[in-house]
Write a protein that holds these residues in place. Structure first.
Motif, PDB file in Angstrom:
ATOM      1  N   ALA A  56       0.861  -1.186   0.000  1.00  0.00           N
ATOM      2  CA  ALA A  56       0.000   0.000   0.000  1.00  0.00           C
ATOM      3  C   ALA A  56       0.901   1.241   0.000  1.00  0.00           C
ATOM      4  CB  ALA A  56      -0.915  -0.014   1.224  1.00  0.00           C
ATOM      5  N   LYS A  58       0.517   4.313   0.030  1.00  0.00           N
ATOM      6  CA  LYS A  58       0.219   5.458   0.889  1.00  0.00           C
ATOM      7  C   LYS A  58       1.015   5.412   2.193  1.00  0.00           C
ATOM      8  CE  LYS A  58      -4.190   4.205   1.416  1.00  0.00           C
ATOM      9  NZ  LYS A  58      -4.233   2.768   1.048  1.00  0.00           N
ATOM     10  N   ASP A  77      -0.743  -1.319  -4.125  1.00  0.00           N
ATOM     11  CA  ASP A  77      -2.108  -0.821  -3.929  1.00  0.00           C
ATOM     12  C   ASP A  77      -2.021   0.690  -3.944  1.00  0.00           C
ATOM     13  OD1 ASP A  77      -4.843  -0.452  -2.893  1.00  0.00           O
ATOM     14  OD2 ASP A  77      -3.822   0.102  -1.042  1.00  0.00           O
ATOM     15  N   SER A 100      -7.508   1.411  -5.355  1.00  0.00           N
ATOM     16  CA  SER A 100      -8.587   1.601  -4.377  1.00  0.00           C
ATOM     17  C   SER A 100      -8.842   3.102  -4.221  1.00  0.00           C
ATOM     18  CB  SER A 100      -8.175   1.034  -3.013  1.00  0.00           C
ATOM     19  OG  SER A 100      -7.683  -0.272  -3.122  1.00  0.00           O
ATOM     20  N   HIS A 197     -11.050  -4.162   2.820  1.00  0.00           N
ATOM     21  CA  HIS A 197      -9.961  -3.616   3.658  1.00  0.00           C
ATOM     22  C   HIS A 197     -10.680  -3.082   4.883  1.00  0.00           C
ATOM     23  CE1 HIS A 197      -6.483  -1.634   5.210  1.00  0.00           C
ATOM     24  NE2 HIS A 197      -7.161  -0.499   5.268  1.00  0.00           N
ATOM     25  N   SER A 200      -6.959  -0.566   9.736  1.00  0.00           N
ATOM     26  CA  SER A 200      -5.510  -0.649   9.879  1.00  0.00           C
ATOM     27  C   SER A 200      -5.148  -0.887  11.340  1.00  0.00           C
ATOM     28  CB  SER A 200      -4.912   0.669   9.380  1.00  0.00           C
ATOM     29  OG  SER A 200      -3.550   0.514   9.100  1.00  0.00           O
ATOM     30  N   GLY A 236      -5.268  -4.632   3.493  1.00  0.00           N
ATOM     31  CA  GLY A 236      -4.138  -4.638   4.436  1.00  0.00           C
ATOM     32  C   GLY A 236      -4.670  -4.770   5.840  1.00  0.00           C
ATOM     33  N   GLY A 237      -3.996  -4.138   6.796  1.00  0.00           N
ATOM     34  CA  GLY A 237      -4.554  -4.070   8.147  1.00  0.00           C
ATOM     35  C   GLY A 237      -3.755  -4.749   9.229  1.00  0.00           C
ATOM     36  N   GLU A 272      -2.694  -6.569   0.605  1.00  0.00           N
ATOM     37  CA  GLU A 272      -2.169  -5.208   0.436  1.00  0.00           C
ATOM     38  C   GLU A 272      -1.559  -4.710   1.745  1.00  0.00           C
ATOM     39  OE1 GLU A 272      -5.697  -3.090  -0.636  1.00  0.00           O
ATOM     40  OE2 GLU A 272      -5.749  -3.878  -2.660  1.00  0.00           O
ATOM     41  N   GLY A 274       0.762  -2.783   4.381  1.00  0.00           N
ATOM     42  CA  GLY A 274       1.464  -1.493   4.362  1.00  0.00           C
ATOM     43  C   GLY A 274       2.281  -1.361   5.624  1.00  0.00           C
ATOM     44  N   ARG A 275       1.580  -0.977   6.706  1.00  0.00           N
ATOM     45  CA  ARG A 275       2.242  -0.751   7.984  1.00  0.00           C
ATOM     46  C   ARG A 275       3.117  -1.932   8.400  1.00  0.00           C
ATOM     47  NH1 ARG A 275      -0.143   2.530  11.896  1.00  0.00           N
ATOM     48  NH2 ARG A 275      -2.136   2.311  10.820  1.00  0.00           N
ATOM     49  N   TYR A 369       2.810   5.406   7.657  1.00  0.00           N
ATOM     50  CA  TYR A 369       2.066   6.665   7.694  1.00  0.00           C
ATOM     51  C   TYR A 369       2.885   7.723   8.460  1.00  0.00           C
ATOM     52  CZ  TYR A 369      -1.479   3.194   6.590  1.00  0.00           C
ATOM     53  OH  TYR A 369      -2.157   2.146   6.026  1.00  0.00           O
TER      54      TYR A 369
END
Ligand SMILES: Cc1ncc(COP(=O)(O)O)c(C=O)c1O
Length: 413
Positions: A56, A58, A77, A100, A197, A200, A236-237, A272, A274-275, A369
């Motif tokens: 992801a 972002k 993503d 997305s 999704h 997060s 994600g998440g 997806e 990310g974190r 983030y």
């Protein structure tokens, strides 16, 4: 990966004290090895599953970080054309891109179609109609997923819950069923996937299990009425352990409950993350400019602010903060930034080992983030980013210049 050796903090084999002598603080520092370890952890958990990982963007968009992910076979993503352009700049494979986001513009849809992304994750019925009409005008037929809002409780911070009734994301199962004939009639899009999704920083496996059950039932329903759903995008998440005294993500239950459920479904999967990939692989380094004692408080006034790292101000998030040189003794402090907002703080009433003015602190787990949500608030330049690899380090983003902040403002003279 961060550890003290003789009271000096190291990332991999690099002493942070050497970093602050060479680069300008505040700055973000990243560990290549930690990113790769996180990638390998996910590969191990999903080893028996037919799955594509799509980072992801972002969460951390720096080109050098995206390159590490693309070199490891990750797709992307995206939620904007800007993110797609970043991923393309590092030679990323657009056939592994999922788009997305709830409010895709006409320009963005056209750009993404023209660059042959894998699929659009449709978040509303009007968006489905818009993608269909743009695809038609381009003479294309594009793969789409319906992003489902499964209405599950994800037990995370309210502001980052995305799969509950009342959230702006995804389409409810009822609305999908009500609009099914309309969706079927859109001739330039192929609904071949479902996406979810649910939020997060989720630390339990159950919300994923519940949501995937909803997806599985919906997939059966759609298959029975003639759709060919061959892909499920799990979003994600997966959360990280910001507070080391609390539990990490429950991979054991995930492996026991979720993986068998995935195996029972006859589809390909997309994840997806990310974190989980970059979150614990980065830290924000800051200098203590002043120590101010007032009332019963000791404030460490640092040179990093909420414009550099906003998660504490925005979500009341918790991050561990360590001095780069450990001294004897401890003190209870508020660690605050220079921004003219009372919400500009990183910790309140926090016990840390004794520091003095001019010392440096490291805010851990800042890679999710973090830099990607930073801004120019208070006309502060975006800060340097540094990548550590073993015993070497290099600048992966220069500090922004003042001129670049104002370059698009028109002359007032
Ligand atoms: C659609 C989508 N996928 C993936 C992610 C990444 O989530 P996380 O960083 O929690 O893994 C997000 C983040 O909000 C998202 O909106």
């Amino acid at each position: 990966m961060f550890q003290y050796k003789n009271n000096e903090l190291y990332l991999e084999d690099v002493c942070i004290n050497d970093i602050v002598k060479k680069y300008e603080s505040p700055c973000y520092i990243y560990s290549k090895k930690m990113i790769e370890d996180n990638i390998n952890k996910l590969k191990e958990v999903f080893e028996d599953i037919n799955i594509v990982f799509a980072f992801a963007a972002k969460v951390e968009g720096n080109l050098s970080i995206l390159k590490i992910l693309s070199d490891n076979g990750f797709g992307c993503d995206i939620v904007s054309v800007g993110e797609l352009k970043r991923y393309m700049k590092v030679g990323g494979d657009t056939s592994k891109v999922m788009f997305s986001g709830v409010s895709k513009s006409e320009y963005e849809i056209e750009f993404a179609i023209n660059h042959n992304i894998h699929m659009f994750n449709i978040e509303s019925i009007p968006e489905a109609k818009r993608i269909n009409s743009i695809a038609k005008s381009l003479g294309k037929n594009v793969k789409c997923a319906i992003r489902v809002n499964p209405d599950v409780e994800s037990s995370t911070i309210d502001k980052i819950t995305t799969g509950k009734r009342g959230n702006k994301f995804g389409i409810s199962v009822d609305a999908i069923k009500e609009n099914i004939d309309l969706l079927k009639g859109l001739e330039n899009i192929r609904i071949e996937a479902l996406a979810m999704h649910i939020g997060s920083q989720i630390l339990k496996a159950e919300p994923f299990y519940e949501a995937i059950k909803v997806m599985s039932e919906l997939k059966e329903h759609l298959t029975n009425i003639g759709f060919n759903i061959d892909t499920i995008d799990l979003g994600g998440g997966i959360g990280i352990q910001y507070d080391k005294s609390k539990d990490a993500f429950d991979f054991d239950t995930y492996k026991q409950k979720v993986i068998p459920l995935l195996k029972s479904m006859d589809v390909k999967f997309i994840l997806e993350p990310g974190r989980f990939i970059t979150g614990n692989a980065s830290a924000l380094i800051m200098k203590i400019e002043y120590i101010k004692k007032e009332w019963d408080k000791t404030f460490l006034l640092t040179n990093a602010g909420m414009n550099d790292y906003i998660r504490v101000a925005m979500y009341d998030a918790y991050n561990d903060i360590l001095p780069i040189i450990k001294h004897d003794g401890q003190m209870i402090v508020d660690i605050v930034g220079p921004i003219c907002e009372s919400s500009d703080y990183f910790a309140k009433d926090r016990m840390i080992s004794t520091v003095t003015e001019g010392d440096f602190l490291v805010l851990l787990d800042a890679g999710g983030y973090g830099a990607s949500m930073s801004s120019n608030y208070n006309t502060r330049e975006l800060i340097e980013q540094i990548l550590v690899d073993g015993d070497s380090h290099r600048l992966i983003r220069k500090k922004q210049s003042f001129d670049s902040i104002i370059e698009n403002e028109l002359s007032c003279l």
